[in-house]
Design a protein around this motif. Structure first.
Motif, mmCIF file in Angstrom:
data_model
loop_
_atom_site.group_PDB
_atom_site.id
_atom_site.type_symbol
_atom_site.label_atom_id
_atom_site.label_comp_id
_atom_site.label_asym_id
_atom_site.label_seq_id
_atom_site.Cartn_x
_atom_site.Cartn_y
_atom_site.Cartn_z
ATOM 1 N N GLN A 31 0.774 -1.268 -0.073
ATOM 2 C CA GLN A 31 0.059 0.101 -0.008
ATOM 3 C C GLN A 31 0.879 1.280 0.030
ATOM 4 O OE1 GLN A 31 -2.638 -0.551 3.376
ATOM 5 N NE2 GLN A 31 -4.042 -1.629 2.339
ATOM 6 N N LEU A 32 1.982 1.152 0.947
ATOM 7 C CA LEU A 32 2.671 2.521 0.953
ATOM 8 C C LEU A 32 3.572 2.636 -0.456
ATOM 9 C CD1 LEU A 32 3.980 2.148 4.668
ATOM 10 C CD2 LEU A 32 2.519 3.969 3.719
ATOM 11 N N ASP A 33 3.926 1.609 -1.092
ATOM 12 C CA ASP A 33 4.547 1.721 -2.300
ATOM 13 C C ASP A 33 3.896 2.270 -3.267
ATOM 14 O OD1 ASP A 33 7.036 1.143 -3.853
ATOM 15 O OD2 ASP A 33 6.103 -0.726 -4.509
ATOM 16 N N VAL A 34 2.419 2.067 -3.417
ATOM 17 C CA VAL A 34 1.390 2.467 -4.307
ATOM 18 C C VAL A 34 1.396 3.954 -4.129
ATOM 19 C CG1 VAL A 34 -0.984 2.766 -4.988
ATOM 20 C CG2 VAL A 34 0.314 0.232 -4.810
ATOM 21 N N ASP A 37 4.454 5.761 -5.344
ATOM 22 C CA ASP A 37 4.385 5.840 -6.862
ATOM 23 C C ASP A 37 3.598 6.911 -7.244
ATOM 24 O OD1 ASP A 37 6.373 3.752 -6.901
ATOM 25 O OD2 ASP A 37 4.740 2.158 -7.550
ATOM 26 N N ASN A 38 2.409 6.995 -6.718
ATOM 27 C CA ASN A 38 1.161 7.958 -7.151
ATOM 28 C C ASN A 38 1.807 9.383 -6.723
ATOM 29 O OD1 ASN A 38 -0.674 6.361 -8.057
ATOM 30 N ND2 ASN A 38 -1.761 5.705 -5.933
ATOM 31 N N ILE A 39 2.598 9.611 -5.655
ATOM 32 C CA ILE A 39 3.112 11.084 -5.320
ATOM 33 C C ILE A 39 4.188 11.180 -6.374
ATOM 34 C CG2 ILE A 39 4.534 12.153 -3.729
ATOM 35 C CD1 ILE A 39 3.143 10.834 -1.581
ATOM 36 N N LYS A 41 4.300 10.445 -9.388
ATOM 37 C CA LYS A 41 3.615 10.925 -10.687
ATOM 38 C C LYS A 41 2.893 12.219 -10.702
ATOM 39 C CE LYS A 41 1.667 5.956 -11.876
ATOM 40 N NZ LYS A 41 0.675 5.187 -11.829
ATOM 41 N N VAL A 42 2.456 12.492 -9.531
ATOM 42 C CA VAL A 42 2.069 13.936 -9.420
ATOM 43 C C VAL A 42 3.221 14.866 -9.649
ATOM 44 C CG1 VAL A 42 0.963 15.557 -7.994
ATOM 45 C CG2 VAL A 42 -0.068 13.203 -8.145
ATOM 46 N N ALA A 43 4.228 14.513 -8.868
ATOM 47 C CA ALA A 43 5.502 15.365 -8.951
ATOM 48 C C ALA A 43 5.912 15.404 -10.518
ATOM 49 C CB ALA A 43 6.551 14.681 -7.986
ATOM 50 N N GLU A 44 5.693 14.573 -11.225
ATOM 51 C CA GLU A 44 6.145 14.628 -12.633
ATOM 52 C C GLU A 44 5.258 15.488 -13.220
ATOM 53 O OE1 GLU A 44 5.938 10.632 -14.625
ATOM 54 O OE2 GLU A 44 7.309 9.847 -13.207
ATOM 55 N N VAL A 45 4.285 15.460 -13.070
ATOM 56 C CA VAL A 45 3.088 16.546 -13.841
ATOM 57 C C VAL A 45 3.215 18.033 -13.445
ATOM 58 C CG1 VAL A 45 0.609 17.062 -14.270
ATOM 59 C CG2 VAL A 45 1.502 14.674 -14.020
ATOM 60 N N ALA A 46 3.517 18.028 -12.169
ATOM 61 C CA ALA A 46 3.846 19.571 -11.633
ATOM 62 C C ALA A 46 4.769 20.184 -12.370
ATOM 63 C CB ALA A 46 3.951 19.257 -10.083
ATOM 64 N N THR A 47 4.601 21.406 -12.714
ATOM 65 C CA THR A 47 5.403 22.183 -13.408
ATOM 66 C C THR A 47 5.939 23.617 -12.606
ATOM 67 O OG1 THR A 47 3.864 23.237 -14.998
ATOM 68 C CG2 THR A 47 5.009 21.270 -15.969
#
Length: 99
Positions: A31-34, A37-39, A41-47
């Motif tokens: 659960q913590l790994d997921v 990973d989701n955090i 992904k959000v960091a990749e999108v944030a510009t």
């Protein structure tokens, strides 16, 4: 490669003073790994050109000037009170008799 390992979850459990069974460690590791990973992904999108927001719609306080108004008389204040005595609101006691 997974950033969250069972040893890390056990260590976090010790820090939080939570006793975790082996089944809980295994479940929480996934659960913590997921979550991590989701955090990521959000960091990749944030510009940098997109400002951070705490609310999708800009909010601002609406103020009005303070204006002294007419004051109520004691009778007007107490006229709709369910119970009044000696010029004060009368309410049921919530503390024991010793108070």
């Amino acid at each position: 490669m997974s950033e969250i390992t069972p040893d890390l979850v056990r260590h976090l459990g010790v820090l939080a003073r939570i006793q975790l069974s082996d089944d809980e460690v295994e479940r929480l590791t996934g659960q913590l790994d997921v979550i991590v990973d989701n955090i990521a992904k959000v960091a990749e999108v944030a510009t940098p050109d997109v400002p951070a927001t705490s609310h999708p719609i800009a909010l601002e306080n609406v103020f009005r000037p303070d204006v002294v108004g007419g004051m109520l008389s004691l009778g007007e204040v107490l006229q709709n009170a369910p119970d009044a005595a000696d010029g004060r609101f009368r309410v049921t006691a919530i503390l024991g008799e010793e108070q």
